[in-house]
Design an enzyme around this catalytic site. Structure first.
Site, PDB file in Angstrom:
ATOM      1  N   ASP A 187      13.279   7.701  -9.874  1.00  0.00           N
ATOM      2  CA  ASP A 187      13.525   7.599  -8.447  1.00  0.00           C
ATOM      3  C   ASP A 187      13.904   6.210  -7.942  1.00  0.00           C
ATOM      4  O   ASP A 187      14.900   6.047  -7.247  1.00  0.00           O
ATOM      5  CB  ASP A 187      12.295   8.067  -7.676  1.00  0.00           C
ATOM      6  CG  ASP A 187      11.870   9.482  -8.042  1.00  0.00           C
ATOM      7  OD1 ASP A 187      12.297   9.988  -9.090  1.00  0.00           O
ATOM      8  OD2 ASP A 187      11.103  10.073  -7.276  1.00  0.00           O
ATOM      9  N   GLU A 416       0.127   9.848 -15.612  1.00  0.00           N
ATOM     10  CA  GLU A 416       1.543  10.044 -15.294  1.00  0.00           C
ATOM     11  C   GLU A 416       2.396   8.985 -16.010  1.00  0.00           C
ATOM     12  O   GLU A 416       3.429   9.290 -16.588  1.00  0.00           O
ATOM     13  CB  GLU A 416       1.728   9.946 -13.781  1.00  0.00           C
ATOM     14  CG  GLU A 416       3.116  10.266 -13.279  1.00  0.00           C
ATOM     15  CD  GLU A 416       3.214  10.219 -11.768  1.00  0.00           C
ATOM     16  OE1 GLU A 416       4.323  10.497 -11.248  1.00  0.00           O
ATOM     17  OE2 GLU A 416       2.208   9.914 -11.091  1.00  0.00           O
TER      18      GLU A 416
END
Length: 451
Positions: A187, A416
């Site tokens: 992102d 993550e």
């Protein structure tokens, strides 16, 4: 059906414990139809997450792995695109932003063929799905054939690739372009910074972030980043998600996105052969895409693939993990493979403490060990590079990366992502693709053929 925790396991106690922990994450994140990346930060179904999750689930239940992919495909649009989020209608809109009432897929996307239900986003994510589907089939071919899995998903995955190559070749040179930083999955990579300067951000009071309710601000994209993401998504939505008429302020040819398209084209060819269809077109398209990838994005001097800004035509002068992921392409020229491996082992990406791969150049001007895709090491990119090293016969280096992967995944509670130098966990814990890909590295046959 046997319990997912009762299947045969690796022989060592540590591997068994790790495998059970990974299986528990996937069980806990299962919603009944699909798997959320995280119960807190990402409470819906994400596109490339589900592909990676299916790759791990195949070692526990091939039927559930098939269901993971088919539930995602239920949100596919008539134009072929697979949206990056399929929303759970049982959740309130403020569970995640941008929410269904922001994207308005069933109304704003109607002309592009968005389904009336479920609600989805209007952008896409990397096309790793066909590779995942092929690996799921290979895990239990008899069950796959009995259920007609490949016959159902093959035409839908072919339509997905057709969409990318027919509607997203914005540069006219044979590669698929991404039109939002969320589409390549990385992102807030520094690769997007220069292009995003062209984008007027949405006003701060025009949106309310939900990610900061569950993630530390130091780990997440900034408010300015988010303002620009919202602006780009709004423009696309207001143009009815029409790739022909939208005036894109952001359009990039990303090496990882296109490398995964190539790998998945080869998987489509394998699926076609398995079902008795003609595989020639997919094999040829993979070869053509490989040539375009090298011609358009390879930087011989730097020894890495670069992102190209479609609007300016220039290669972006940043080193990102995206530029290493083309190792997954089976028939990449050998000298390029050698240069990529040297870059992987060199000062820009070598993190000896974890043996993982930072998402951005360790010596780059924008490196940040904690902030999302600006430096931390991610497990999905490590899995892709591990597969690429195996594909090209770099067995020992693949083994070293595998060891770093499973060690850090277990030590961090399936985080993550991690700080590449210290191994400190960042982002969400009990993260589904980390758990799923840990299972794959523990259970997959290392001699499994590349499609």
């Amino acid at each position: 059906m046997k319990s997912l925790l009762d299947r045969p396991a690796p022989t060592t106690t540590a591997a068994l414990t790790l495998r059970r922990g990974a299986a528990r994450v996937l069980l806990d994140n299962w919603t009944g139809t699909s798997t959320v990346p995280s119960r807190t930060l990402y409470p819906h179904q994400w596109s490339w997450d589900s592909a990676f999750i299916a790759i791990g689930l195949r070692h526990l239940s091939s039927r559930r792995a098939q269901q993971e992919l088919e539930s995602l495909l239920a949100g596919q649009w008539d134009d072929g695109r697979i949206p990056h989020i399929v929303f759970n209608p049982a959740l309130p809109h403020d569970a995640y932003f941008p929410s269904p009432d922001f994207w308005r897929s069933s109304t704003a996307g109607r002309q592009a063929g968005a389904p009336a239900a479920p609600e989805t986003s209007g952008i896409v994510q990397p096309p790793v799905h066909a590779l995942a589907a092929w690996l799921v089939h290979r895990a239990d071919p008899a069950e796959s054939r009995r259920r007609g899995f490949l016959a159902r998903v093959l035409p839908r995955l072919a339509a997905w690739h057709d969409y990318l190559l027919a509607h997203r070749d914005l540069g006219g040179d044979g590669l698929a372009a991404v039109v939002h930083p969320w589409e390549p999955g990385m992102d807030n990579s520094p690769c997007w910074d220069q292009a995003l300067h062209r984008v007027e951000p949405a006003a701060p009071d025009a949106f309310q972030r939900a990610d900061l309710d569950h993630g530390h601000p130091a780990d997440r994209p900034t408010d300015l980043d988010y303002g620009r993401y919202v602006s780009l998504a709004t423009d696309y939505r207001d143009a009815s998600y029409d790739d022909e008429t939208t005036r894109f302020a952001f359009a990039m040819e990303d090496p990882s996105f296109n490398a995964l398209l190539i790998a998945s084209e080869r998987a489509l060819a394998a699926m076609a052969r398995e079902t008795g269809a003609d595989a020639t077109a997919h094999a040829r398209r993979a070869d053509t895409l490989t040539r375009h990838l090298v011609m358009r994005l390879w930087d011989e001097k730097a020894g890495i693939f670069r992102t190209r800004d479609v609007l300016t035509g220039a290669l972006v002068d940043e080193r990102s993990v995206s530029g290493l992921i083309p190792l997954i392409v089976p028939h990449l020229p050998e000298h390029i493979v050698g240069r990529l491996v040297a870059t992987l082992n060199g000062p820009h990406f070598s993190a000896p403490a974890t043996h993982l791969v930072p998402s951005y150049d360790l010596h780059g001007h924008a490196f940040d060990a904690h902030r999302y895709w600006r430096g931390p090491a991610w497990f999905n990119t490590a899995w892709l590079i591990h597969r690429g090293l195996h594909t090209h016969g770099r067995i020992q280096q693949a083994a070293d990366l595998r060891q770093g992967f499973v060690t850090e995944a277990g030590a961090t509670g399936f985080a993550e992502y991690v700080d590449p130098a210290s191994g400190d966990p960042r982002g969400a814990r009990h993260f589904s693709w980390t758990a799923a890909l840990t299972l794959d590295l523990l259970c997959a046959d290392p001699k499994e053929p590349t499609p």
